[in-house]
Design an enzyme around this catalytic site. Sequence first.
Site, PDB file in Angstrom:
ATOM      1  N   ASP A 176      27.092  37.014  37.218  1.00 36.13           N
ATOM      2  CA  ASP A 176      27.760  36.717  35.904  1.00 36.13           C
ATOM      3  C   ASP A 176      26.342  36.918  35.140  1.00 36.13           C
ATOM      4  O   ASP A 176      25.475  35.888  35.165  1.00 36.13           O
ATOM      5  CB  ASP A 176      28.485  35.600  35.790  1.00 36.13           C
ATOM      6  N   THR A 183      28.316  41.057  28.973  1.00 35.28           N
ATOM      7  CA  THR A 183      26.837  40.533  28.779  1.00 35.28           C
ATOM      8  C   THR A 183      25.738  41.253  29.533  1.00 35.28           C
ATOM      9  O   THR A 183      24.676  41.471  29.087  1.00 35.28           O
ATOM     10  CB  THR A 183      26.745  38.944  29.331  1.00 35.28           C
ATOM     11  N   THR A 184      26.042  41.540  30.725  1.00 28.26           N
ATOM     12  CA  THR A 184      25.188  42.407  31.458  1.00 28.26           C
ATOM     13  C   THR A 184      24.926  43.771  30.717  1.00 28.26           C
ATOM     14  O   THR A 184      23.730  44.213  30.833  1.00 28.26           O
ATOM     15  CB  THR A 184      25.566  42.599  33.041  1.00 28.26           C
ATOM     16  N   ASP A 219      37.274  34.483  32.019  1.00 21.51           N
ATOM     17  CA  ASP A 219      36.948  35.622  31.579  1.00 21.51           C
ATOM     18  C   ASP A 219      38.178  36.622  31.150  1.00 21.51           C
ATOM     19  O   ASP A 219      38.152  37.095  29.967  1.00 21.51           O
ATOM     20  CB  ASP A 219      36.253  36.391  32.537  1.00 21.51           C
TER      21      ASP A 219
HETATM   22  P1  ADP Z   1      29.276  42.807  32.133  1.00 24.43           P
HETATM   23  O1  ADP Z   1      28.508  41.444  32.226  1.00 24.43           O
HETATM   24  O2  ADP Z   1      28.632  43.643  31.394  1.00 24.43           O
HETATM   25  O3  ADP Z   1      30.960  42.625  32.022  1.00 24.43           O
HETATM   26  P2  ADP Z   1      30.298  43.639  34.714  1.00 24.43           P
HETATM   27  O4  ADP Z   1      29.570  43.170  36.023  1.00 24.43           O
HETATM   28  O5  ADP Z   1      31.497  42.873  34.536  1.00 24.43           O
HETATM   29  O6  ADP Z   1      29.233  43.326  33.604  1.00 24.43           O
HETATM   30  O7  ADP Z   1      30.560  45.072  34.580  1.00 24.43           O
HETATM   31  C1  ADP Z   1      31.232  45.748  33.845  1.00 24.43           C
HETATM   32  C2  ADP Z   1      30.910  47.112  33.820  1.00 24.43           C
HETATM   33  O8  ADP Z   1      31.821  47.533  35.266  1.00 24.43           O
HETATM   34  C3  ADP Z   1      31.793  48.103  32.752  1.00 24.43           C
HETATM   35  O9  ADP Z   1      30.999  49.104  32.721  1.00 24.43           O
HETATM   36  C4  ADP Z   1      33.063  48.332  33.374  1.00 24.43           C
HETATM   37  O10 ADP Z   1      33.382  49.409  32.972  1.00 24.43           O
HETATM   38  C5  ADP Z   1      32.531  48.577  34.725  1.00 24.43           C
HETATM   39  N1  ADP Z   1      33.932  48.415  35.852  1.00 24.43           N
HETATM   40  C6  ADP Z   1      34.507  47.318  35.703  1.00 24.43           C
HETATM   41  N2  ADP Z   1      35.685  47.469  36.958  1.00 24.43           N
HETATM   42  C7  ADP Z   1      35.450  48.602  37.404  1.00 24.43           C
HETATM   43  C8  ADP Z   1      35.916  49.487  38.086  1.00 24.43           C
HETATM   44  N3  ADP Z   1      37.169  49.153  39.035  1.00 24.43           N
HETATM   45  N4  ADP Z   1      35.603  50.665  38.650  1.00 24.43           N
HETATM   46  C9  ADP Z   1      34.615  51.278  37.834  1.00 24.43           C
HETATM   47  N5  ADP Z   1      33.894  50.523  36.919  1.00 24.43           N
HETATM   48  C10 ADP Z   1      34.181  49.316  36.712  1.00 24.43           C
END
Ligand code: ADP
Length: 557
Positions: free
Chosen positions: A66, A99-100, A393
């Site tokens: 996270d 956030t990431t 979340d």
């Molecule tokens: P953040 O802290 O930015 O929310 P995450 O590790 O949750 O980081 O990653 C978010 C990214 O992953 C977003 O760009 C989202 O669209 C992408 N994402 C989430 N689930 C999927 C999935 N099943 N397939 C492809 N991309 C995904």
Amino acid sequence: MAYSLGQSQPIIVLREGTERTRNKEAQANNIAAARAIADAVRTTLGPKGMDKMLVDSIGDVVITNDGVTILKEIDVQHPAAKMVVEVAKTQDSECGDGTTTSVVIAGELLKQSERLIDHNVHPTIIANGYKLAAAEAIKVLEKISVSAKGNDVLKKVAMTAMTGKSVAGQLEYLADLAVKAVKTVAEDSDGKIKVNVDNIKIEKKTGLTVADTELINGLVVDKEKVHPRMPKSVKNAKVVILSSALEIKKTEVEAKIQIRDPAAMQRFLDEEEAQLKGMVDKIKAVGANVVFCQKGMDDLVQHYLAKANIYACRRLKESDMEKLAKATGGNVVGNLDSLSKSDLGCADMVEERKIGEEMMTFVTGCKNPKAISIIVRGGTEHVIDEVDRALHDALRVVGVALEDGKVVAGGGAPEIELALRLADYASTVGGREQLAIEAFAEAMEIVPWALAENAGLDPIDLVIKLKTAHEGKKNAAYMGIDLETGETANMMEANDVLEPFRVGKQAINSATDAAVMILRIDDVIASKKMPPGAGAPPGGMPGGMPPGMGGGMPGMM
Ligand code: ADP
Ligand code: MG
């Protein structure tokens, strides 16, 4: 630091030992530091992202992917790096997700700006171009967003937020739960939906399995009834929510009363008892049959309440008091004298139930509850904490999606669309800003790039495929990466990867703000922190760099 004005004596402007870096050197340092932060979290992006093991100074270990947790845990020293950490914190408090992404975009905007600075584009021009690009990006993002009204859309938003967290088996179940919970506490004020997820109370209790996690249509209070002879359950509950004590106040100063006459002693005790009984009478008078008291409760009061068949709990948390009021539609009363019928909350049932090893009080069947509980169950504490984080979340993103009524596809789809549309837009702006807007467009590609890279796919290949998929055809704007197949796919319909519009918007805005702020700094003047007991540090700056100002970052990985 001294300046020489003509022939006169040098004027001392800055305290001795103050460190100063200027112009290109300052910019290069700041950018390097900010990029180091972005690089550190980039490998955690997306459902296939890796985890980080963080060890703090006393040896405690946290394993997480996270973004905001990582950045909060590591001890960042460089001022520009700290600004990037702030981006993540803002993103977290505004949206609870993304956030990431925001940090990775900020890092990439700065990386692109380095290239422009090398080509002698002034940082002010870059900053202006970035601001124009961000404004245009939000417009494009809004255009490709869709309505988030339906429950199925909200459920997909919840599931997207929870993918990658270790709740895989119960993803759908928990997503449904999150949507129901958010919809229950959503409030309509002047036609605008407001969701305060703090009104969803999560109680964690080890035991059973994650599938036994339960949404209670009402509130669960982690307290048992105070007296064994009180009823185990009360139907048609009329609830007093009292923030003052049900006991006789002790005096602040120590007082002694000398009583010599036994009759006087009896009168004194009688008077005390009468006062306590009077409290219970006031509660009975309004027709209440349940009392939740934030403070203490005298044994006698407990006795009289039990005699009157009234269910009572004491020493509740202050936060629970407000939630009880929201759930039952009653008011928190501070003074028994002002208690009236209209302050009473209502519930179909108040009862004591055993959860795991403990007794808890369930307040259920509230008519239009604006606060509710979720009881999280699971085999071990570790599992429960994981579910708690995932649910948290999910609740946030569903709340945000419901408030704004807009969602966008994820999986790199919006970023590629933005990269292409911003490149078109750049040519309409012209001038030197055009270069900055083009750089901004290119920076957007970092999101699909990192998603692909973290899934072990070839990022160059995929970004090219995505760009082709985004040209022309229907639904082109929704084409993102299917991380299972490594091919492009429709994120909106086929893959159900949906995220709130606000998450994307905020990520672009806060990343741009941070990049612009860092770019506009051309002078870093840092007063020397003196280690305790040490003398004045050796002065003189030229060539020297303040601690933690280079590319390396103490305290980081
Ligand atoms: P953040 O802290 O930015 O929310 P995450 O590790 O949750 O980081 O990653 C978010 C990214 O992953 C977003 O760009 C989202 O669209 C992408 N994402 C989430 N689930 C999927 C999935 N099943 N397939 C492809 N991309 C995904
Ligand atoms: Mg996320």
